[in-house]
Design a protein around this motif. Structure first.
Motif, PDB file in Angstrom:
ATOM      1  N   PHE A  66       5.232   0.386   3.691  1.00 52.99           N
ATOM      2  CA  PHE A  66       3.852   0.384   4.183  1.00 52.99           C
ATOM      3  C   PHE A  66       3.757  -0.410   5.484  1.00 52.99           C
ATOM      4  O   PHE A  66       4.684  -1.139   5.855  1.00 52.99           O
ATOM      5  CB  PHE A  66       2.903  -0.206   3.139  1.00 52.99           C
ATOM      6  N   THR A  67       2.644  -0.231   6.179  1.00 54.84           N
ATOM      7  CA  THR A  67       2.335  -1.083   7.322  1.00 54.84           C
ATOM      8  C   THR A  67       1.190  -2.001   6.930  1.00 54.84           C
ATOM      9  O   THR A  67       0.339  -1.653   6.109  1.00 54.84           O
ATOM     10  CB  THR A  67       1.934  -0.269   8.566  1.00 54.84           C
ATOM     11  N   GLY A  68       1.182  -3.188   7.516  1.00 56.99           N
ATOM     12  CA  GLY A  68       0.123  -4.136   7.208  1.00 56.99           C
ATOM     13  C   GLY A  68       0.133  -5.293   8.183  1.00 56.99           C
ATOM     14  O   GLY A  68       1.154  -5.589   8.814  1.00 56.99           O
ATOM     15  N   THR A  69      -1.016  -5.932   8.308  1.00 60.22           N
ATOM     16  CA  THR A  69      -1.178  -7.064   9.218  1.00 60.22           C
ATOM     17  C   THR A  69      -1.167  -8.370   8.434  1.00 60.22           C
ATOM     18  O   THR A  69      -1.843  -8.490   7.405  1.00 60.22           O
ATOM     19  CB  THR A  69      -2.492  -6.950  10.001  1.00 60.22           C
ATOM     20  N   ALA A  70      -0.389  -9.324   8.920  1.00 55.14           N
ATOM     21  CA  ALA A  70      -0.340 -10.643   8.279  1.00 55.14           C
ATOM     22  C   ALA A  70      -1.613 -11.409   8.643  1.00 55.14           C
ATOM     23  O   ALA A  70      -1.757 -11.907   9.754  1.00 55.14           O
ATOM     24  CB  ALA A  70       0.895 -11.404   8.739  1.00 55.14           C
ATOM     25  N   THR A  71      -2.542 -11.462   7.713  1.00 55.47           N
ATOM     26  CA  THR A  71      -3.819 -12.144   7.970  1.00 55.47           C
ATOM     27  C   THR A  71      -3.732 -13.637   7.718  1.00 55.47           C
ATOM     28  O   THR A  71      -4.547 -14.413   8.225  1.00 55.47           O
ATOM     29  CB  THR A  71      -4.926 -11.549   7.092  1.00 55.47           C
ATOM     30  N   ARG A  72      -2.742 -14.051   6.930  1.00 58.62           N
ATOM     31  CA  ARG A  72      -2.586 -15.476   6.628  1.00 58.62           C
ATOM     32  C   ARG A  72      -1.112 -15.751   6.329  1.00 58.62           C
ATOM     33  O   ARG A  72      -0.498 -15.066   5.513  1.00 58.62           O
ATOM     34  CB  ARG A  72      -3.459 -15.873   5.436  1.00 58.62           C
ATOM     35  N   VAL A  99      -3.111  -4.417   3.862  1.00 64.36           N
ATOM     36  CA  VAL A  99      -2.347  -3.170   3.836  1.00 64.36           C
ATOM     37  C   VAL A  99      -3.080  -2.097   4.646  1.00 64.36           C
ATOM     38  O   VAL A  99      -4.289  -1.900   4.503  1.00 64.36           O
ATOM     39  CB  VAL A  99      -2.122  -2.706   2.388  1.00 64.36           C
ATOM     40  N   LYS A 100      -2.335  -1.378   5.486  1.00 64.96           N
ATOM     41  CA  LYS A 100      -2.923  -0.318   6.306  1.00 64.96           C
ATOM     42  C   LYS A 100      -2.501   1.067   5.821  1.00 64.96           C
ATOM     43  O   LYS A 100      -3.270   1.781   5.202  1.00 64.96           O
ATOM     44  CB  LYS A 100      -2.543  -0.526   7.773  1.00 64.96           C
ATOM     45  N   GLN A 101      -1.272   1.465   6.094  1.00 62.68           N
ATOM     46  CA  GLN A 101      -0.800   2.800   5.724  1.00 62.68           C
ATOM     47  C   GLN A 101       0.352   2.677   4.742  1.00 62.68           C
ATOM     48  O   GLN A 101       1.338   1.998   5.018  1.00 62.68           O
ATOM     49  CB  GLN A 101      -0.345   3.576   6.957  1.00 62.68           C
ATOM     50  N   VAL A 102       0.228   3.354   3.577  1.00 56.63           N
ATOM     51  CA  VAL A 102       1.258   3.305   2.545  1.00 56.63           C
ATOM     52  C   VAL A 102       2.050   4.611   2.580  1.00 56.63           C
ATOM     53  O   VAL A 102       1.487   5.693   2.474  1.00 56.63           O
ATOM     54  CB  VAL A 102       0.641   3.091   1.154  1.00 56.63           C
ATOM     55  N   PHE A 103       3.366   4.505   2.726  1.00 52.63           N
ATOM     56  CA  PHE A 103       4.245   5.674   2.743  1.00 52.63           C
ATOM     57  C   PHE A 103       4.912   5.904   1.393  1.00 52.63           C
ATOM     58  O   PHE A 103       5.233   7.031   1.038  1.00 52.63           O
ATOM     59  CB  PHE A 103       5.331   5.506   3.817  1.00 52.63           C
ATOM     60  N   PRO A 121      -2.406  -2.614  -3.571  1.00 53.52           N
ATOM     61  CA  PRO A 121      -3.818  -2.954  -3.363  1.00 53.52           C
ATOM     62  C   PRO A 121      -4.104  -3.071  -1.872  1.00 53.52           C
ATOM     63  O   PRO A 121      -3.187  -2.998  -1.042  1.00 53.52           O
ATOM     64  CB  PRO A 121      -3.944  -4.322  -4.062  1.00 53.52           C
ATOM     65  N   GLN A 122      -5.354  -3.265  -1.509  1.00 48.82           N
ATOM     66  CA  GLN A 122      -5.703  -3.403  -0.095  1.00 48.82           C
ATOM     67  C   GLN A 122      -5.169  -4.697   0.504  1.00 48.82           C
ATOM     68  O   GLN A 122      -4.926  -4.778   1.707  1.00 48.82           O
ATOM     69  CB  GLN A 122      -7.225  -3.339   0.076  1.00 48.82           C
ATOM     70  N   THR A 123      -4.985  -5.699  -0.342  1.00 45.57           N
ATOM     71  CA  THR A 123      -4.443  -6.980   0.105  1.00 45.57           C
ATOM     72  C   THR A 123      -3.291  -7.372  -0.801  1.00 45.57           C
ATOM     73  O   THR A 123      -3.394  -7.291  -2.021  1.00 45.57           O
ATOM     74  CB  THR A 123      -5.522  -8.079   0.077  1.00 45.57           C
TER      75      THR A 123
END
Length: 275
Positions: A68-74, A100-104, A109-111
């Motif tokens: 998946f792609t995702g941004t490290a928010t913390r 979490v942004k895009q799951v391949f 979950p969303q976070t």
């Protein structure tokens, strides 16, 4: 891959764990801590070999993992403990929260929050977006694979392949070429494409039996193949750096790049003109 952020006293020479110089630890300080050896931290040679190929060759090996792609928010850095080669060591522990942004592959979950840092060689920076590949354990924890987890800015080819999977036929592809190179060791060891490699015969054996030749640029490409184990042999008597026969496993919707490097004699220096 080692990313210790303090002065190092004890470190794995390959990756992961390191101890800080301040304050000697006692065995009791590592009670219940993870146990590692230098050998257990060594990257798997097969995994390293897989990651040398193009995206369509590398990514299929990870499709059974969570991708998946995702941004490290913390990202919270803290001091951990581990037993490395029997010695109690301080380690960098990261607690990472990912939006979490895009799951391949996988269900997320969303976070997602998980541990990283010296415990697995994966390091994260806050506000950076990553392509993350790893395993979800039965207890619900997630472990990132440090060999293939990277910022999306460095993963354009991998993402392009992952996004193309739904449109790809479940066939396989073989491509590569025959190039010339000077014998090792030499200052110039980078393979050099040479038009004289045109017309070299290649014998391909596996689920499909194919005879082909290299084109004007010394390269070949075979598409629409049945996935499986292939042996590719270059029909030449000229010495090669890589050997005249190579084998490879090609996954459905995947590819394999096979290159042969033909040894080229060292150039002879022209004698200086006499004055």
């Amino acid at each position: 891959m080692l990313n210790c952020r303090t002065k190092v006293l004890v470190c794995s020479p390959l990756l992961l764990l390191c101890a800080q110089s301040r304050g000697q630890l006692q065995p009791k300080d590592c009670a219940g801590a993870p146990v590692y050896t230098t050998e257990s931290l060594a990257p798997n040679e097969a995994d390293l070999a897989v990651n040398l190929g193009p995206s369509c060759q590398r990514m299929p090996h990870y499709l059974d993992q969570t991708i998946f792609t995702g941004t490290a928010t913390r990202v919270v850095d803290s001091e951990g403990r581990a037993l490395l080669n029997g010695e109690c060591s301080r380690t960098l522990l990261q607690t990472v929260t990912i939006a979490v942004k895009q799951v391949f592959s996988g269900h997320l979950p969303q976070t997602l929050t998980f541990h990283a840092g010296d415990i697995n060689g994966a390091y994260f920076t806050q506000k950076v977006t990553y392509l993350i590949i790893g395993d979800q354990k039965p207890d619900g924890t997630f472990v990132a694979n440090s060999l293939v987890t990277k910022p999306v800015a460095e993963a354009e080819d991998d993402l392009a392949f992952l996004r193309s999977i739904p449109k790809r036929a479940p066939t396989a592809e073989l491509f590569g070429g025959a190039f010339t190179t000077y014998p090792y060791p030499h200052d110039n060891v980078i393979p050099i494409a040479d038009r004289r490699t045109e017309g070299l015969r290649l014998s391909v054996k596996g689920p499909a039996q194919i005879e082909t030749t290299t084109g004007p640029d010394g390269q070949f490409k075979l598409t629409g193949l049945t996935p499986g184990h292939y042996t590719v042999q270059l029909e030449t008597d000229t010495p090669t750096v890589t050997g005249r026969t190579q084998t490879v496993d090609v996954a459905p919707r995947g590819c394999a790049e096979i290159n042969f490097y033909i040894v080229k004699p060292f150039p002879t220096k022209k004698s200086e003109k006499q004055h």
